[in-house]
Design a protein around this motif. Structure first.
Motif, mmCIF file in Angstrom:
data_model
loop_
_atom_site.group_PDB
_atom_site.id
_atom_site.type_symbol
_atom_site.label_atom_id
_atom_site.label_comp_id
_atom_site.label_asym_id
_atom_site.label_seq_id
_atom_site.Cartn_x
_atom_site.Cartn_y
_atom_site.Cartn_z
ATOM 1 N N TRP A 79 9.370 -4.913 9.912
ATOM 2 C CA TRP A 79 10.654 -4.278 9.630
ATOM 3 C C TRP A 79 11.397 -4.026 10.934
ATOM 4 C CZ3 TRP A 79 11.662 1.470 8.771
ATOM 5 C CH2 TRP A 79 12.897 1.679 8.152
ATOM 6 N N PRO A 80 12.635 -4.478 11.055
ATOM 7 C CA PRO A 80 13.361 -4.314 12.326
ATOM 8 C C PRO A 80 13.804 -2.879 12.616
ATOM 9 C CG PRO A 80 14.753 -5.388 10.686
ATOM 10 C CD PRO A 80 13.382 -5.266 10.079
ATOM 11 N N ASP A 81 13.715 -1.985 11.630
ATOM 12 C CA ASP A 81 14.193 -0.618 11.823
ATOM 13 C C ASP A 81 13.071 0.414 11.970
ATOM 14 O OD1 ASP A 81 16.878 -1.408 11.720
ATOM 15 O OD2 ASP A 81 16.892 -1.312 9.529
ATOM 16 N N ILE A 82 11.925 -0.002 12.477
ATOM 17 C CA ILE A 82 10.802 0.935 12.661
ATOM 18 C C ILE A 82 11.249 2.159 13.457
ATOM 19 C CG2 ILE A 82 8.609 1.287 13.889
ATOM 20 C CD1 ILE A 82 7.741 -1.466 12.976
ATOM 21 N N ALA A 83 12.096 1.968 14.438
ATOM 22 C CA ALA A 83 12.529 3.082 15.290
ATOM 23 C C ALA A 83 13.307 4.143 14.522
ATOM 24 C CB ALA A 83 13.366 2.557 16.452
ATOM 25 N N GLN A 84 13.828 3.816 13.341
ATOM 26 C CA GLN A 84 14.546 4.795 12.518
ATOM 27 C C GLN A 84 13.598 5.607 11.637
ATOM 28 O OE1 GLN A 84 17.877 3.189 10.355
ATOM 29 N NE2 GLN A 84 18.500 1.924 12.070
ATOM 30 N N THR A 85 12.318 5.280 11.687
ATOM 31 C CA THR A 85 11.338 5.975 10.857
ATOM 32 C C THR A 85 11.069 7.357 11.440
ATOM 33 O OG1 THR A 85 10.307 3.857 10.329
ATOM 34 C CG2 THR A 85 9.026 5.839 9.855
ATOM 35 N N ALA A 86 11.356 8.377 10.645
ATOM 36 C CA ALA A 86 11.113 9.755 11.073
ATOM 37 C C ALA A 86 9.728 10.228 10.654
ATOM 38 C CB ALA A 86 12.172 10.674 10.476
ATOM 39 N N CYS A 87 9.159 9.600 9.622
ATOM 40 C CA CYS A 87 7.832 9.948 9.135
ATOM 41 C C CYS A 87 7.270 8.739 8.401
ATOM 42 C CB CYS A 87 7.909 11.156 8.197
ATOM 43 S SG CYS A 87 6.305 11.725 7.572
ATOM 44 N N LEU A 88 5.986 8.502 8.570
ATOM 45 C CA LEU A 88 5.291 7.393 7.927
ATOM 46 C C LEU A 88 4.227 7.953 6.998
ATOM 47 C CD1 LEU A 88 4.501 4.364 7.669
ATOM 48 C CD2 LEU A 88 3.069 4.703 9.702
ATOM 49 N N ILE A 89 4.230 7.501 5.762
ATOM 50 C CA ILE A 89 3.172 7.836 4.806
ATOM 51 C C ILE A 89 2.474 6.527 4.497
ATOM 52 C CG2 ILE A 89 2.639 8.703 2.503
ATOM 53 C CD1 ILE A 89 5.320 10.287 2.684
ATOM 54 N N SER A 90 1.164 6.464 4.734
ATOM 55 C CA SER A 90 0.456 5.205 4.562
ATOM 56 C C SER A 90 -0.882 5.384 3.867
ATOM 57 C CB SER A 90 0.215 4.552 5.924
ATOM 58 O OG SER A 90 -0.535 3.360 5.775
ATOM 59 N N ASP A 91 -1.143 4.476 2.941
ATOM 60 C CA ASP A 91 -2.475 4.374 2.372
ATOM 61 C C ASP A 91 -3.410 3.915 3.497
ATOM 62 O OD1 ASP A 91 -4.617 4.236 0.620
ATOM 63 O OD2 ASP A 91 -3.880 2.481 -0.458
ATOM 64 N N VAL A 92 -4.667 4.293 3.388
ATOM 65 C CA VAL A 92 -5.638 3.869 4.388
ATOM 66 C C VAL A 92 -6.169 2.482 4.064
ATOM 67 C CG1 VAL A 92 -7.901 4.361 5.383
ATOM 68 C CG2 VAL A 92 -6.260 6.211 5.042
ATOM 69 N N ARG A 93 -6.602 2.281 2.828
ATOM 70 C CA ARG A 93 -7.213 1.008 2.441
ATOM 71 C C ARG A 93 -6.182 0.077 1.830
ATOM 72 N NH1 ARG A 93 -12.883 1.941 -0.561
ATOM 73 N NH2 ARG A 93 -13.949 0.822 1.096
ATOM 74 N N MET A 94 -5.906 -1.013 2.558
ATOM 75 C CA MET A 94 -4.996 -2.043 2.077
ATOM 76 C C MET A 94 -5.535 -3.392 2.512
ATOM 77 S SD MET A 94 -1.234 -0.362 2.877
ATOM 78 C CE MET A 94 -1.574 0.020 4.611
ATOM 79 N N PRO A 95 -5.217 -4.448 1.769
ATOM 80 C CA PRO A 95 -5.668 -5.775 2.176
ATOM 81 C C PRO A 95 -5.021 -6.216 3.492
ATOM 82 C CG PRO A 95 -4.670 -5.819 -0.028
ATOM 83 C CD PRO A 95 -4.492 -4.442 0.524
ATOM 84 N N HIS A 96 -5.697 -7.045 4.214
ATOM 85 C CA HIS A 96 -5.229 -7.693 5.444
ATOM 86 C C HIS A 96 -5.150 -6.761 6.651
ATOM 87 C CE1 HIS A 96 -4.493 -11.089 2.883
ATOM 88 N NE2 HIS A 96 -3.635 -10.369 2.165
ATOM 89 N N MET A 97 -4.617 -5.546 6.490
ATOM 90 C CA MET A 97 -4.550 -4.594 7.588
ATOM 91 C C MET A 97 -4.550 -3.187 6.996
ATOM 92 S SD MET A 97 -1.622 -4.007 10.553
ATOM 93 C CE MET A 97 -1.916 -5.555 11.391
#
Length: 124
Positions: A44-62
């Motif tokens: 995503w080209p707008d990563i720098a606009q991310t103020a907060c990231l919510i992420s699952d831990v277990r995902m395929p590939h990464m």
């Protein structure tokens, strides 16, 4: 008069939790972008606009943890909330990593998520 929220909350999850979490965060008044994989978020080209990231831990590939490490390597220390159905002592050790705010267990309690977002973002 309420002003528009600043920044975007990015949600990275490979399953239906992504849409449900997005709906919750939108209902709190925040801008949300949804991603179905860590790779999609990293491209995503707008990563720098991310103020907060919510992420699952277990995902395929990464995994979410691998994505977080990659973000740090790229110079992005994003406030991060991990969500997981499989908490482990090793994962809890990630709470000491730069940017990690919380690790929430699935199913995620809406009040706990709201509290984490408020600590990072304040209120919209």
């Amino acid at each position: 008069m309420r002003t528009a929220p600043v920044g975007i909350i990015a949600i990275v999850d490979d399953d239906a939790i992504r849409a449900a979490t997005g709906s919750l965060i939108r209902s709190l008044g925040w801008h949300v972008c949804l991603f179905d994989s860590a790779i999609a978020f990293l491209r995503w080209p707008d990563i720098a606009q991310t103020a907060c990231l919510i992420s699952d831990v277990r995902m395929p590939h990464m995994s979410g943890v691998e994505m977080h490490n990659r973000l740090l390597q790229l110079g992005h220390t994003l406030p991060t909330i991990f969500i997981t159905a499989f908490p482990t002592p090793g994962l809890n050790a990630k709470l000491k990593a730069p940017g990690v705010i919380a690790i929430l267990e699935k199913p995620v309690d809406a009040a706990a998520m709201e509290d984490c977002i408020a600590r990072v973002m304040g209120t919209p």
